[in-house]
Design a protein around this motif. Sequence first.
Motif, short mmCIF file in Angstrom:
data_model
loop_
_atom_site.label_atom_id
_atom_site.label_comp_id
_atom_site.label_asym_id
_atom_site.label_seq_id
_atom_site.Cartn_x
_atom_site.Cartn_y
_atom_site.Cartn_z
N LEU A 192 0.83 -1.20 0.00
CA LEU A 192 0.00 0.00 0.00
C LEU A 192 0.86 1.25 0.00
O LEU A 192 0.65 2.16 -0.81
N ALA A 193 1.84 1.32 0.89
CA ALA A 193 2.70 2.49 0.98
C ALA A 193 3.45 2.71 -0.33
O ALA A 193 3.65 3.86 -0.77
N PHE A 194 3.89 1.62 -0.96
CA PHE A 194 4.63 1.73 -2.22
C PHE A 194 3.75 2.35 -3.31
O PHE A 194 4.19 3.22 -4.07
N ARG A 195 2.49 1.93 -3.37
CA ARG A 195 1.59 2.49 -4.38
C ARG A 195 1.30 3.97 -4.09
O ARG A 195 1.32 4.80 -5.00
N LEU A 196 1.03 4.27 -2.84
CA LEU A 196 0.74 5.67 -2.49
C LEU A 196 1.91 6.58 -2.80
O LEU A 196 1.73 7.74 -3.19
N ALA A 197 3.13 6.07 -2.65
CA ALA A 197 4.32 6.87 -2.95
C ALA A 197 4.44 7.19 -4.43
O ALA A 197 5.15 8.13 -4.81
N HIS A 198 3.74 6.41 -5.27
CA HIS A 198 3.78 6.65 -6.71
C HIS A 198 2.48 7.28 -7.22
O HIS A 198 2.17 7.21 -8.41
N LEU A 199 1.75 7.92 -6.31
CA LEU A 199 0.51 8.62 -6.68
C LEU A 199 0.52 10.02 -6.08
O LEU A 199 -0.44 10.46 -5.45
#
Length: 732
Positions: free
Chosen positions: A536-543
Amino acid sequence: MSESLKAHPFLRQWLGLDVAGQVQAFSGKVDLGQGISHALRLIVAQELRLSPASIAMVPANTHTSPDEAVTSGSLSVQHSGAALRCAAAHWREMCRLVMAQRCGVDVATVRCANGEFSLQTHVENKTRHASYAELTSAEMWQSAIDTMHVQSIHASQDMGASPTKPSALRPDVASKVFGEFEYIHDRVLPGMCHGMVFRPGTLTAEVIAHEMQALVHHVQAQSGVLCVHQNGVLLGVLTQTEYALSKIVRHIEDGVAQGKFWRCHSEVPDAQDLPNWLKAQTLDTTVVADTTDNAPTDELQHIRAEFHRPYLQHASIGLCCALAQWTDDAQQLEVWNHSQGIYNLRRDIALAFDMPPAQVQVSHVEGAGCYGHNGADDVAFDAAWLAQLVPGRPVRVQWTRQAELAHAPLAPAMAVEIHAGVNAEGHIAEWTQTVWSQGHGTRPGRGKTPALLGTWQTAQPHPVTMAVNAAMAVGGGSERNAQPPYDVASVKVINHRVLNMPFRVSAMRSLGAPTNVFAAESVMDELALRCAQDPLAFRLAHLRSTGQARAVAVLQKVADMAGWTTPRPDNKPEGWGRGLAYARYKNTGAYCAVVVELVVEEKVKLHKLWTAVDLGHVVDADGAANQIEGGALQAASWVLCEAAQLSSQGIASNNWDNYPILKFSDMPAVEVALMSQPHEPSLGAGECSSGPTCAAIANAIFDAIGVRMHAMPFTPENLLKTIEAETPSVHS
C-alpha cells in the motif's frame, strides 16, 4: 456535450408523452440485466421532478430509439445518461418558460415540483398549476436541446425546483425473482415455429457429403418437421413444435460429437505454450505510449516478468435466443433479440440479405446477460435465415448449451511482459509493458461485410472478419490499461496485435484490462518487496502527482475497510494471505481498489473481497454496487477456474463439465464502498473491478505461500506446477 447528444440533438429523440400522458424515455443503450434502464429512469425523474414510477423506459428498437451503437465499455450512464439528463432539463425549462409567458411573469417565479409547474399570482391571490402535457407543444418536441439548462443541477435546485427522492427499487427485480418476467426465451408469437442451424465447430470446414445426405433424409422423415435446408456448411431445420426440434437436436449433436457431417480444418494453438504461439504469428505492432526521452541516467535495479491468460468463454447460464419474421412478400424483416447493438445488428443483417437497412427492424428483448460479444447477434441471423423459408411466420431459434459454448466468440489469449527499473530511493524510474494478443473486437456493424457467423458459412460466404482493437480514444482493446496509472517518468507501451485467428475471438468484459492489470499490479507488489516497502505504501508513494487524489482516496478507503494497516491475526490458518491491487479503468474511467483475503489449501478459497470505487456522481447506488460485485466475482471465476479447451474439431469445452465456472459455494463475502463525487461526471461501474480483482487474488496467493502466479487460471494443477518448478517470480 455527449457524443450521443451530438448525433441526436432533438428533444423528440429522447423524450415523449404517450396517449395516457405518461412520460416516455428513449435510449439506444440496452438493458442486459445490469439495470441500466433503471439508472436512466432515475436521471430523467430527477430532472423532471417526477417519481421514477412515472417514467416509462421504452425498450430499445431501431424504429424509435436513438442510435447509440453498442452497449459496452461502461459508457451507458456517461453517454445515454448525460443525453437524457440534458433532454429532461431542457424540456423542464422550456415548460417553465411557457408557463411564465402565459401568465406574464418572470420565469424565476415558476416552481416545478412533483412533475407540476406552479406560481402564485398576486393579482388573483391564488396558485396556478400546469402539467408537462398542458405546456408542451408540437414545436417544442422539434426543438434542439440546449445543454445550458443542465449546468446548474449540482450547484443548486434552480428556480425553486425540488426534485423527488428517487426510489432505489428496480421495478423488474421482483418479477425476475418470482419467474414472472418475460425474457426473449418466453416470447410466443402467433403461428410461431421453431428452428435450429447446425454448423461445424471451426471457421473453415467441408461437408462430408454422404453423411450429410443421410442426415437430411433422416431429419425429413421425422414427425413435425416443416423444412430442412442445406446451404454451404449450414444445415437448417424448422419444426412445428419445440419438442419435435429437441429430438432432432440430440441426434445431430451426438453425431457431431463423433466427428460426423463435417471435416473441420483449424490450427490449434498449444494450450501449454500460448505465449510463444502468440509471439510466433504475424504481428501488427503499435507504440501506445513512449516517454523514454525522460529515461533516468542513474543506476537502476531492473526486474522483468511475463504473465499470460488462456482463451476464455462467455459461459452465460442463459442461452442465446432470437425471433424473426419476414412479411409474406419478403420485403420487410422484423427481429427480436438480446443484442448489445441493435443498429449494428440491423446493418449487418441488411448486408447479409442484400436489402436496405430501413427494411429491417430490430427490437431488443432482455435475454442472457453478457458483457461482451457472445452469440446473440449470430442467433439473430440464424432466425432470420430460417424465417425466409416460411414467409409470414415467426421463427424462434434458441441455441443449445453445446452451441452456446462451441460457437460464441472467445476472449483472446494474451501475453504481457513488463520490464521495470527502480532507483536507490525506491521510486520506479522506468517501465516498459509489451502486449501480445489478437484483437478484441469482431462485433457487427463496423466493417464493409457482415460480422455474423452464419454469413461466413453459406455457399456464397462473406469473408471472415479479422479481430481488431478499439481506438485508444475509447480505451483500446488488448492494450487497455497497459499504461501504468502511477508516477513514472519513462514509460513505453508496445502492443503486438496477432494477425491470425484460427478460432473467432472478440470482446469480453473489460477487454485486455484484466490481464494488463494482473501483470502490472503483480509487478508493483514485486517492486515493493524489492524495496522492502508495504504494498500500500509503495503504491501511495507513486501517486503524488497532480490529479491523483482520487486514486489515493480509493486505496486508503479499501485499506481502512480491510484493516490493512492493523497487525495480522495471530490465529490465521496456514495458507492465509491477502492481496491489494488498484487500477483506473481505461486510465480515464472509474477508480477501483480491491483487497482480497484467501486461504490456499488444496485449492484457492476466497474468504472476502473489499472494493472501494470512485464512480463520480452515483445515480443508482444499489445498481452500481451490484455491478462492481458482479464484475469482481466474474473476474474471480476467470482467474481461478476458466480456460477454453481447443481441438481440431473446434471448441472442446462445450459443457459445464469441461468448462467449470465459480460455483455459489465458492463465492466470498463482498463489501463495496462507493465514494460518490456528486459534482463530478458519472463513470461506468460494470467493468472497473475486473482487473484489480484478478491482480489482488494473485498478490494474495503470493502473500499466502510465497509463489508468484504468472499464468491464469490459478487452478490446483497450475498452483502445483508453479510450486514444483520453484521458478523465481521475476528475473533480475
